[in-house]
Design an enzyme around this catalytic site. Structure first.
Site, PDB file in Angstrom:
ATOM      1  N   SER A   1       0.837  -1.197   0.000  1.00 40.42           N
ATOM      2  CA  SER A   1       0.000   0.000   0.000  1.00 40.42           C
ATOM      3  C   SER A   1       0.866   1.239   0.000  1.00 40.42           C
ATOM      4  O   SER A   1       2.088   1.166   0.113  1.00 40.42           O
ATOM      5  CB  SER A   1      -0.906   0.010   1.226  1.00 40.42           C
ATOM      6  OG  SER A   1      -0.137   0.372   2.349  1.00 40.42           O
ATOM      7  N   LYS A   2       0.206   2.381  -0.087  1.00 41.57           N
ATOM      8  CA  LYS A   2       0.905   3.672  -0.093  1.00 41.57           C
ATOM      9  C   LYS A   2       1.833   3.789   1.121  1.00 41.57           C
ATOM     10  O   LYS A   2       2.872   4.420   1.062  1.00 41.57           O
ATOM     11  CB  LYS A   2      -0.109   4.819  -0.046  1.00 41.57           C
ATOM     12  CG  LYS A   2      -0.711   5.146  -1.401  1.00 41.57           C
ATOM     13  CD  LYS A   2      -0.229   6.525  -1.856  1.00 41.57           C
ATOM     14  CE  LYS A   2      -0.744   6.902  -3.233  1.00 41.57           C
ATOM     15  NZ  LYS A   2       0.027   6.328  -4.311  1.00 41.57           N
ATOM     16  N   ARG A   3       1.423   3.164   2.213  1.00 44.16           N
ATOM     17  CA  ARG A   3       2.226   3.261   3.433  1.00 44.16           C
ATOM     18  C   ARG A   3       3.607   2.630   3.273  1.00 44.16           C
ATOM     19  O   ARG A   3       4.525   2.913   4.015  1.00 44.16           O
ATOM     20  CB  ARG A   3       1.483   2.618   4.607  1.00 44.16           C
ATOM     21  CG  ARG A   3       0.865   3.660   5.526  1.00 44.16           C
ATOM     22  CD  ARG A   3      -0.068   3.037   6.508  1.00 44.16           C
ATOM     23  NE  ARG A   3      -1.248   2.513   5.833  1.00 44.16           N
ATOM     24  CZ  ARG A   3      -1.806   1.349   6.072  1.00 44.16           C
ATOM     25  NH1 ARG A   3      -1.294   0.552   6.963  1.00 44.16           N
ATOM     26  NH2 ARG A   3      -2.890   0.970   5.419  1.00 44.16           N
ATOM     27  N   ASP A   4       3.731   1.737   2.296  1.00 41.29           N
ATOM     28  CA  ASP A   4       5.046   1.124   2.080  1.00 41.29           C
ATOM     29  C   ASP A   4       5.994   2.061   1.340  1.00 41.29           C
ATOM     30  O   ASP A   4       7.089   1.683   0.961  1.00 41.29           O
ATOM     31  CB  ASP A   4       4.892  -0.192   1.323  1.00 41.29           C
ATOM     32  CG  ASP A   4       4.117  -1.197   2.141  1.00 41.29           C
ATOM     33  OD1 ASP A   4       4.624  -1.573   3.199  1.00 41.29           O
ATOM     34  OD2 ASP A   4       2.999  -1.556   1.746  1.00 41.29           O
ATOM     35  N   GLY A   5       5.554   3.280   1.161  1.00 40.80           N
ATOM     36  CA  GLY A   5       6.461   4.285   0.614  1.00 40.80           C
ATOM     37  C   GLY A   5       6.272   4.517  -0.861  1.00 40.80           C
ATOM     38  O   GLY A   5       5.951   5.605  -1.274  1.00 40.80           O
TER      39      GLY A   5
END
Ligand code: GLU
Length: 481
Positions: free
Chosen positions: A250-254
């Protein structure tokens, strides 16, 4: 039968790594079989589709070297084709108008939920009479068009990745909407599961290769192929890309878009190479290859069912390999924008200096972006000395070493690596000190750090820009303080 595959991105965001990996597998499969790779832009979601995303997708695929043979075609330019197909199903009695309002559907769902049932349309408008339909029209209701789904059917296919997959018709949520609301007699905007089938039929796609997130759409689509009297293609549902911790990426993985990777300084050869390994492995365990080399070996036998964990170390390793082996001229061209973006005063006319700098950095680069921090001491006249460098400069005996070097430099024009070595030897001899002390002090003085790229090469580059004398003087001030 000649292989025809497609990538069908929706332009609702920048090219995503998942879509790009699906494109890689399609490309490899097409090339392996001497087939055709089609690009289709699925832009029927009018609200979320944007032309700039389409451009980003085309640019991203091109950057990666995933050349397509046909297209891009755009679904929004093919609406008549879909409406005709809806009409065909209406005429065959395989689709019908459903006049349920959103409020009625909501009540239906709430009742099902209260009984602990999965939400589904209960097919209540399947067999309306003409009078009932007219009564709804008179109320001003606009119908959707639904496709009949036989609850008693079991839909089975032999997936090229997942082997045999079966779905019960009763698990498909009831008769499915294929066209949005419109006045009775008109055909509203056709929806995803339907247009995909019409397109894949029309484009004579033989193998539908796409992400596992679409596996639940496939039984519905198979029923539509049957209803439209078409051949059913083969299906391959490729494993999802997971974050390093095993969750959905996801976006949270950068980073999730190909653009993000490009900006960080991954080169396209490394990116596509890495993506071929996201869920596939070569029979001989080879890990580094070009796209055509991978295409020779590619088949679905070796595509995993399990999700593919994103492995930064492997991507970094591949990227560094490609950077190390790249012709210096090309690498220089790739690095220039990074230096410019960092605000370094760059004389692009001084190509030889930039090429020498590139050659100096190449062996230690993992990503292009790394060159910015690694070369700062060569571009910026005054930079902060690292703590370890300051400690080194304050060692006993450093001051005469720096003074010795400075006085040998006085009036000296350009010099070669050999001449620099001679100069160092001379200082060692004159002062009767260890060479290590001279080298370490020189490194601390010139590069403001104790580690970094080759010292002598760094010195030559600094000298060409007349930065070495001022650095040595600055270091001398630190040493003497
Ligand atoms: N437009 C879909 C997506 O971007 C692809 C549909 C398909 O491959 O069948 O996920």
């Amino acid at each position: 039968m000649s292989v025809r595959v497609r990538i069908a991105p929706s332009p609702t965001g920048n090219l995503h790594i998942g879509t790009a990996r699906t494109a890689v597998f399609n490309w490899l499969f097409a090339r392996h079989h001497g087939g055709t790779f089609v690009l289709r832009i699925e832009d029927t979601d009018f609200e979320r589709s944007r032309p700039e995303y389409t451009q980003n997708i085309l640019d991203g695929l091109t950057w990666l070297g995933l050349t397509w043979d046909e297209g891009p075609s755009f679904q929004t330019q093919r609406l008549d084709l879909y409406r005709q197909a809806v009409q065909t199903l209406l005429e065959k009695g395989l689709a019908y108008h459903c006049f349920c309002t959103e409020a009625e559907l909501e009540v239906m769902r709430a009742e099902q939920e209260a009984k602990g049932q999965a939400p589904r349309y209960d097919n209540r408008h399947r067999n309306l009479t003409a009078e009932q339909q007219q009564a709804f029209v008179a109320e001003g209701r606009q119908p959707v068009i639904r496709f009949r789904i036989d609850d008693d059917r079991t839909i089975t296919w032999n997936d090229m990745v997942r082997d045999q997959v079966s779905w019960k018709g009763s698990d498909l949520g009831g008769d499915m909407v294929i066209a949005r609301r419109a006045d009775f007699g008109e055909i509203g905007q056709p929806l995803y599961n339907f247009v995909v089938v019409v397109d894949d039929m029309d484009m004579q796609i033989t193998h539908v290769i796409r992400g596992e997130d679409h596996v639940g759409n496939t039984p519905k689509q198979i029923l539509l192929y049957e209803a439209l009297g078409a051949n059913i293609p083969e299906f391959a549902h490729t494993p999802l890309i997971l974050s390093p911790s095993g969750k959905k990426l996801s976006k949270r993985d950068g980073v999730t878009s190909i653009d993000d990777f490009r900006k960080m300084g991954y080169v396209p050869e490394a990116m596509v190479n890495y993506m071929t390994l996201l869920g596939w492995s070569a029979p001989d365990a080879q890990e580094r290859f070009t796209l055509p080399e991978a295409a020779e070996k590619f088949d679905f036998e070796r595509v995993n069912k399990a999700g593919a964990k994103f492995d930064w170390d492997k991507l970094n390793w591949l990227n560094s390999q490609y950077l190390h082996d790249m012709p210096t001229d090309r690498l220089t061209d790739l690095l220039i924008p990074y230096w410019q973006n960092a605000g370094y005063a760059l004389d692009t006319g001084d190509r030889t200096w930039l090429t020498q700098l590139t050659a100096l950095l190449a062996p230690s680069l993992v990503r292009l972006e790394d060159a910015v921090a690694m070369s700062r001491y060569l571009f910026v006249p005054t930079i902060e000395y690292a703590e370890a460098a300051v400690i080194q400069l304050k060692q006993e005996g450093v001051t005469p070493v720096l003074q010795g070097i400075l006085s040998s430099l006085d009036g000296m024009g350009t010099f070669t690596e050999a001449e620099a070595q001679t100069l160092i030897q001379q200082v060692v001899k004159d002062l009767g000190v260890k060479k290590g002390l001279v080298m370490k002090s020189l490194r601390a003085a010139l590069t403001c750090d104790l580690h970094g790229p080759d010292l002598i090469q760094s010195w030559l580059l600094l000298h060409q820009h007349q930065l070495d004398t001022s650095r040595l003087q600055e270091a001398l001030a630190i040493a003497a303080a």
